[in-house]
Design a protein around this motif. Structure first.
Motif, mmCIF file in Angstrom:
data_model
loop_
_atom_site.group_PDB
_atom_site.id
_atom_site.type_symbol
_atom_site.label_atom_id
_atom_site.label_comp_id
_atom_site.label_asym_id
_atom_site.label_seq_id
_atom_site.Cartn_x
_atom_site.Cartn_y
_atom_site.Cartn_z
ATOM 1 N N VAL A 11 13.307 50.715 66.491
ATOM 2 C CA VAL A 11 12.308 50.651 67.555
ATOM 3 C C VAL A 11 10.981 51.205 67.041
ATOM 4 O O VAL A 11 9.919 50.630 67.279
ATOM 5 C CB VAL A 11 12.797 51.417 68.819
ATOM 6 N N VAL A 12 11.041 52.322 66.321
ATOM 7 C CA VAL A 12 9.836 52.920 65.745
ATOM 8 C C VAL A 12 9.208 51.961 64.745
ATOM 9 O O VAL A 12 7.994 51.747 64.742
ATOM 10 C CB VAL A 12 10.153 54.283 65.088
ATOM 11 N N ALA A 13 10.039 51.342 63.888
ATOM 12 C CA ALA A 13 9.528 50.394 62.889
ATOM 13 C C ALA A 13 8.804 49.235 63.558
ATOM 14 O O ALA A 13 7.724 48.829 63.106
ATOM 15 C CB ALA A 13 10.670 49.877 62.014
ATOM 16 N N GLU A 32 -3.386 48.839 43.019
ATOM 17 C CA GLU A 32 -2.004 49.084 42.603
ATOM 18 C C GLU A 32 -1.581 50.510 42.952
ATOM 19 O O GLU A 32 -0.405 50.764 43.216
ATOM 20 C CB GLU A 32 -1.854 48.865 41.096
ATOM 21 N N GLU A 33 -2.540 51.444 42.953
ATOM 22 C CA GLU A 33 -2.224 52.834 43.293
ATOM 23 C C GLU A 33 -1.680 52.969 44.716
ATOM 24 O O GLU A 33 -0.965 53.923 45.011
ATOM 25 C CB GLU A 33 -3.465 53.716 43.146
ATOM 26 N N LEU A 34 -2.025 52.046 45.591
ATOM 27 C CA LEU A 34 -1.542 52.094 46.972
ATOM 28 C C LEU A 34 -0.125 51.542 47.106
ATOM 29 O O LEU A 34 0.508 51.697 48.157
ATOM 30 C CB LEU A 34 -2.492 51.320 47.890
ATOM 31 N N THR A 35 0.360 50.891 46.050
ATOM 32 C CA THR A 35 1.692 50.302 46.084
ATOM 33 C C THR A 35 2.742 51.403 46.140
ATOM 34 O O THR A 35 2.844 52.222 45.234
ATOM 35 C CB THR A 35 1.921 49.408 44.845
ATOM 36 N N ASP A 36 3.492 51.421 47.227
ATOM 37 C CA ASP A 36 4.536 52.430 47.379
ATOM 38 C C ASP A 36 5.294 52.182 48.676
ATOM 39 O O ASP A 36 4.879 51.381 49.510
ATOM 40 C CB ASP A 36 3.928 53.840 47.417
ATOM 41 N N ASP A 37 6.399 52.899 48.827
ATOM 42 C CA ASP A 37 7.107 52.925 50.108
ATOM 43 C C ASP A 37 6.774 54.268 50.745
ATOM 44 O O ASP A 37 7.389 55.277 50.495
ATOM 45 C CB ASP A 37 8.612 52.697 49.942
ATOM 46 N N VAL A 74 7.182 47.090 57.212
ATOM 47 C CA VAL A 74 7.692 48.354 57.730
ATOM 48 C C VAL A 74 9.198 48.180 57.790
ATOM 49 O O VAL A 74 9.691 47.233 58.405
ATOM 50 C CB VAL A 74 7.110 48.686 59.121
ATOM 51 N N THR A 75 9.924 49.059 57.115
ATOM 52 C CA THR A 75 11.371 48.928 57.020
ATOM 53 C C THR A 75 12.061 50.220 57.411
ATOM 54 O O THR A 75 11.473 51.295 57.363
ATOM 55 C CB THR A 75 11.801 48.543 55.590
ATOM 56 N N VAL A 76 13.322 50.080 57.761
ATOM 57 C CA VAL A 76 14.160 51.231 58.040
ATOM 58 C C VAL A 76 14.916 51.551 56.764
ATOM 59 O O VAL A 76 15.585 50.694 56.196
ATOM 60 C CB VAL A 76 15.138 50.946 59.203
ATOM 61 N N ASP A 77 14.749 52.780 56.292
ATOM 62 C CA ASP A 77 15.387 53.243 55.069
ATOM 63 C C ASP A 77 16.276 54.411 55.422
ATOM 64 O O ASP A 77 15.799 55.525 55.620
ATOM 65 C CB ASP A 77 14.314 53.670 54.056
ATOM 66 N N ASP A 91 11.352 59.692 59.712
ATOM 67 C CA ASP A 91 11.680 59.844 58.306
ATOM 68 C C ASP A 91 12.536 58.708 57.762
ATOM 69 O O ASP A 91 12.674 58.593 56.542
ATOM 70 C CB ASP A 91 12.315 61.202 58.025
ATOM 71 N N ASP A 92 13.072 57.883 58.609
ATOM 72 C CA ASP A 92 13.838 56.729 58.141
ATOM 73 C C ASP A 92 13.024 55.445 58.181
ATOM 74 O O ASP A 92 13.558 54.370 57.960
ATOM 75 C CB ASP A 92 15.099 56.541 58.993
ATOM 76 N N VAL A 93 11.740 55.539 58.455
ATOM 77 C CA VAL A 93 10.880 54.358 58.540
ATOM 78 C C VAL A 93 9.866 54.422 57.401
ATOM 79 O O VAL A 93 9.175 55.418 57.226
ATOM 80 C CB VAL A 93 10.157 54.304 59.907
ATOM 81 N N ASP A 94 9.827 53.357 56.604
ATOM 82 C CA ASP A 94 8.897 53.282 55.477
ATOM 83 C C ASP A 94 7.826 52.239 55.743
ATOM 84 O O ASP A 94 8.104 51.155 56.261
ATOM 85 C CB ASP A 94 9.624 52.896 54.183
ATOM 86 N N PHE A 95 6.604 52.574 55.358
ATOM 87 C CA PHE A 95 5.469 51.659 55.415
ATOM 88 C C PHE A 95 5.241 51.208 53.977
ATOM 89 O O PHE A 95 4.754 51.980 53.149
ATOM 90 C CB PHE A 95 4.244 52.387 55.972
#
Length: 158
Positions: A34-36, A122-127, A92-95, A107-111
Motif C-alpha cells: 500500500v505504501v509502495a 549514474e550516481e543517482l542509480t540505486d535502490d 517503487v518496489t517492496v523489498d 523500510d521494506d519499500v525501495d525507490f
C-alpha cells in the motif's frame, strides 16, 4: 484549589495519552504494498527537482541544478534542463530482505532509480530507502554495504 487543578489536569493528561497511542494508519503499520503504491502515485503526480544530494558527506546538489525530473507511469524517468535530456528508469518496489537498515517507516519499500549515463546521473542509480514523503517532498537515503557511507537524495515538487 487542588481539586480544581486536578479537574483541569486529568482531561489534559487523557488527551495527551490518547494522542501518543499507536495508530494503525501510521506508515510503519501499513502494508508495504500500500505504501509502495502511494509513493508511486506521488512520484507520477508532477515534476520534481533535486533539492539536495549528499554523496558520502559531499554536497553534489549543484550537479542537478536546472533539471526537472519526470517519473512516468510506464517506469521511464526523464531529467531535462531545457537543452539536455537524460533518460532512465524508476520503480517503487517492496523489498522484504533484511539488507535495509533500521528506519522506522517504509523500510521494506525501495525507490529504485537507474541511469546508464552520464556519470553524474549514474550516481543517482540505486535502490534508495524512503525516509519520508509528503505531497511536495520525497526524502531518500542509501547506506553503502561496503564502507557504510551515507548518501541522501531529496526531491521536491517543481
Amino acid at each position: 484549589m487542588k481539586k480544581f487543578l486536578l479537574t483541569l489536569a486529568l482531561p489534559a493528561l487523557t488527551f495527551f495519552l490518547t494522542q501518543c497511542s499507536s495508530d494503525s494508519t501510521d506508515e510503519e503499520m501499513q502494508d508495504p504494498a500500500v505504501v509502495a503504491q502511494a509513493v508511486t502515485d506521488l512520484a507520477v503526480s508532477g515534476t520534481w527537482v533535486v533539492s539536495s544530494y549528499i554523496d558520502s558527506g559531499t554536497d553534489e546538489t549543484d550537479d542537478y541544478n536546472g533539471y526537472t525530473f519526470t517519473f512516468n507511469a510506464d517506469g521511464s524517468l526523464v531529467a531535462d534542463n531545457g537543452s539536455s535530456t537524460v533518460t532512465g528508469t524508476w520503480s517503487v518496489t517492496v523489498d522484504d530482505s533484511s539488507d535495509d537498515d533500521d528506519y522506522d517507516s517504509m523500510d521494506d519499500v525501495d525507490f529504485n532509480i537507474f541511469f546508464a549515463a552520464p556519470p553524474i546521473f549514474e550516481e543517482l542509480t540505486d535502490d534508495w530507502d524512503i525516509v519520508s514523503r509528503s505531497s511536495t517532498r520525497i526524502e531518500l537515503i542509501d547506506i553503502s554495504g561496503g564502507d557504510g557511507s551515507t548518501d541522501t537524495l531529496v526531491f521536491e515538487k517543481n
